[in-house]
Scaffold this active site. Sequence first.
Site, PDB file in Angstrom:
ATOM      1  N   CYS A  68       0.738  -1.209   0.049  1.00  0.00           N
ATOM      2  CA  CYS A  68      -0.018   0.099  -0.074  1.00  0.00           C
ATOM      3  C   CYS A  68       0.803   1.310   0.132  1.00  0.00           C
ATOM      4  O   CYS A  68       0.310   2.288  -0.383  1.00  0.00           O
ATOM      5  CB  CYS A  68      -0.970  -0.100   1.212  1.00  0.00           C
ATOM      6  SG  CYS A  68      -0.275   0.016   2.914  1.00  0.00           S
ATOM      7  N   ASN A  69       1.926   1.268   0.691  1.00  0.00           N
ATOM      8  CA  ASN A  69       2.839   2.342   0.497  1.00  0.00           C
ATOM      9  C   ASN A  69       4.091   2.299  -0.422  1.00  0.00           C
ATOM     10  O   ASN A  69       4.984   3.363  -0.561  1.00  0.00           O
ATOM     11  CB  ASN A  69       3.598   2.439   2.025  1.00  0.00           C
ATOM     12  CG  ASN A  69       2.446   2.925   3.017  1.00  0.00           C
ATOM     13  OD1 ASN A  69       1.713   3.635   2.597  1.00  0.00           O
ATOM     14  ND2 ASN A  69       2.531   2.243   4.131  1.00  0.00           N
ATOM     15  N   HIS A  95      18.938   1.014   1.141  1.00  0.00           N
ATOM     16  CA  HIS A  95      17.238   0.974   1.140  1.00  0.00           C
ATOM     17  C   HIS A  95      16.698  -0.037   1.398  1.00  0.00           C
ATOM     18  O   HIS A  95      15.552  -0.045   1.954  1.00  0.00           O
ATOM     19  CB  HIS A  95      17.113   1.717  -0.523  1.00  0.00           C
ATOM     20  CG  HIS A  95      15.549   1.710  -0.562  1.00  0.00           C
ATOM     21  ND1 HIS A  95      14.764   2.864   0.005  1.00  0.00           N
ATOM     22  CD2 HIS A  95      14.557   1.282  -1.203  1.00  0.00           C
ATOM     23  CE1 HIS A  95      13.730   2.874  -0.265  1.00  0.00           C
ATOM     24  NE2 HIS A  95      13.509   1.716  -1.028  1.00  0.00           N
ATOM     25  N   GLU A 144       6.764  -0.940  12.595  1.00  0.00           N
ATOM     26  CA  GLU A 144       5.545  -1.965  12.105  1.00  0.00           C
ATOM     27  C   GLU A 144       6.298  -3.229  11.532  1.00  0.00           C
ATOM     28  O   GLU A 144       7.404  -3.159  10.959  1.00  0.00           O
ATOM     29  CB  GLU A 144       4.511  -1.550  11.066  1.00  0.00           C
ATOM     30  CG  GLU A 144       5.064  -0.720   9.657  1.00  0.00           C
ATOM     31  CD  GLU A 144       5.282  -1.729   8.581  1.00  0.00           C
ATOM     32  OE1 GLU A 144       4.498  -2.956   8.871  1.00  0.00           O
ATOM     33  OE2 GLU A 144       5.704  -1.498   7.581  1.00  0.00           O
ATOM     34  N   GLY A 181      -8.899  -9.995   5.069  1.00  0.00           N
ATOM     35  CA  GLY A 181      -7.529 -10.325   5.137  1.00  0.00           C
ATOM     36  C   GLY A 181      -6.748 -10.010   6.431  1.00  0.00           C
ATOM     37  O   GLY A 181      -7.440  -9.773   7.404  1.00  0.00           O
TER      38      GLY A 181
END
Length: 339
Positions: free
Chosen positions: A51-52, A99, A114, A191
Site C-alpha cells: 500500500c505504501n 534502502h 511495524e 484479510g
Amino acid sequence: MTEIQVIGLNHRNAPVEMREKVAVPAQEAARFLAQLREKPSVEEALLISTCNRVEAWMAGNPEAAAPRAVSLIASRSGLPPGALQPFVYDLRGEKAVSHLFSVASSLDSMIVGETEILAQVKDAYRIATEAGSVGKLFHRLFQKAFNVAKAVHTRTRIAEGKLSVASVAVELAEKVFRELKQKRVLVLGAGETGELTARCLRDRGVLRVTIANRTEERAAAVAERLGASPLSLEALPRALGDADIVVACASVERPLITAGMLRAAMAERGGTPMFVVDIGVPRNVEDAAERIPDLYVYNIDDLKSVVERNAAGRRAKLDEGRRMVEQEARAWSTAQQEL
C-alpha cells in the site's frame, strides 16, 4: 558489471492517487517480472508492491534496465513514462542495498517499527523465487536483508508498543468520536489488515463489528474468531446505512464502495455523521464520496498526523537503526566486491 538497482515510488514522494494506479496485485507479480526480464539488461528481478510502495528490484545493466522498469510501472497506470518521473527514485549499488535493509527493517515505513513490511518483503522474495527471477545475487541480498531486519528490531526494540496502519486508523476514529463502544462498525476486507483492524476495534471496546468480504467463508471465519458478524458483499449497500464507522481495507483493483451507495446510506441516516477510513491501495471508496455532506472520508495518506507523532517518539531508535543499516550495507557491498 552487474549492479543492484531499485526503481520505485513510495509514500514519501507519491500520493495515494498515484500509488494505487501503479500497484501490482500479487497474482500479477510473476507476469510483471517476466516482462521485466525480457531484455538481457535485467538478469534478476523482484517486485515489492504494497500500500505504501511499488519497487522493481533488478540486477543487471542499470542504464538499460531503468527505462524498462519505469515503462512497465507506468503501463499499470495508463500514463506515459514521463508522467512518473517526478515520483520515481533510482537507487544503485550500496545506496540500493541500504534502502532495502531500511525497508525490511521498517525504518522506511509510514509507521516506523511495524512488522507487516518484513512479511511483505518475504512474500515478494518467495513469489520471485517461484517465478525463477531470483539468482545467486538476490538470494544472498535478500537473505541478508532479513537478517539485518531481525538484528535492527532486536537491538533497537523499535517494534515495542508498535502501531500498524490498522491501529492508526482506529486511533483516528477515536479522535473523531471519542467513545467507540456504542458505535456500529463495518470492516470491509477479511484479510490480515481487516482482521487486525477488527481486533483493534474489539480491544477498544467496540461491541458491534461486521466483517464484509468477497469470500463469504473467509468473512465468516474471521467473524467467528472475533465474535463479529459476517456479511456478503451483496448486502454491503444495505449495511452501510447502519454503520457509524467504515474501515475499508479490501484488496481490490477498483472501488467496492461507490458514491451512490454512500449517498443512499447518508439519506437513510438522516444527517447522522459517518466516518470512513479507506486504507486500501488501490482505494476501496470512490473519490466523489468525499463531497457528500456529513460523511467524513479519510485515506491512508490522511493518517500522517498520528504517524508523525509515532515517528517522533521513536527518533532515537530510528537513528540507531539507520546507523546499523548503513554499516551493514557498506560491509555487504565491500564483501560483494571481493567475491
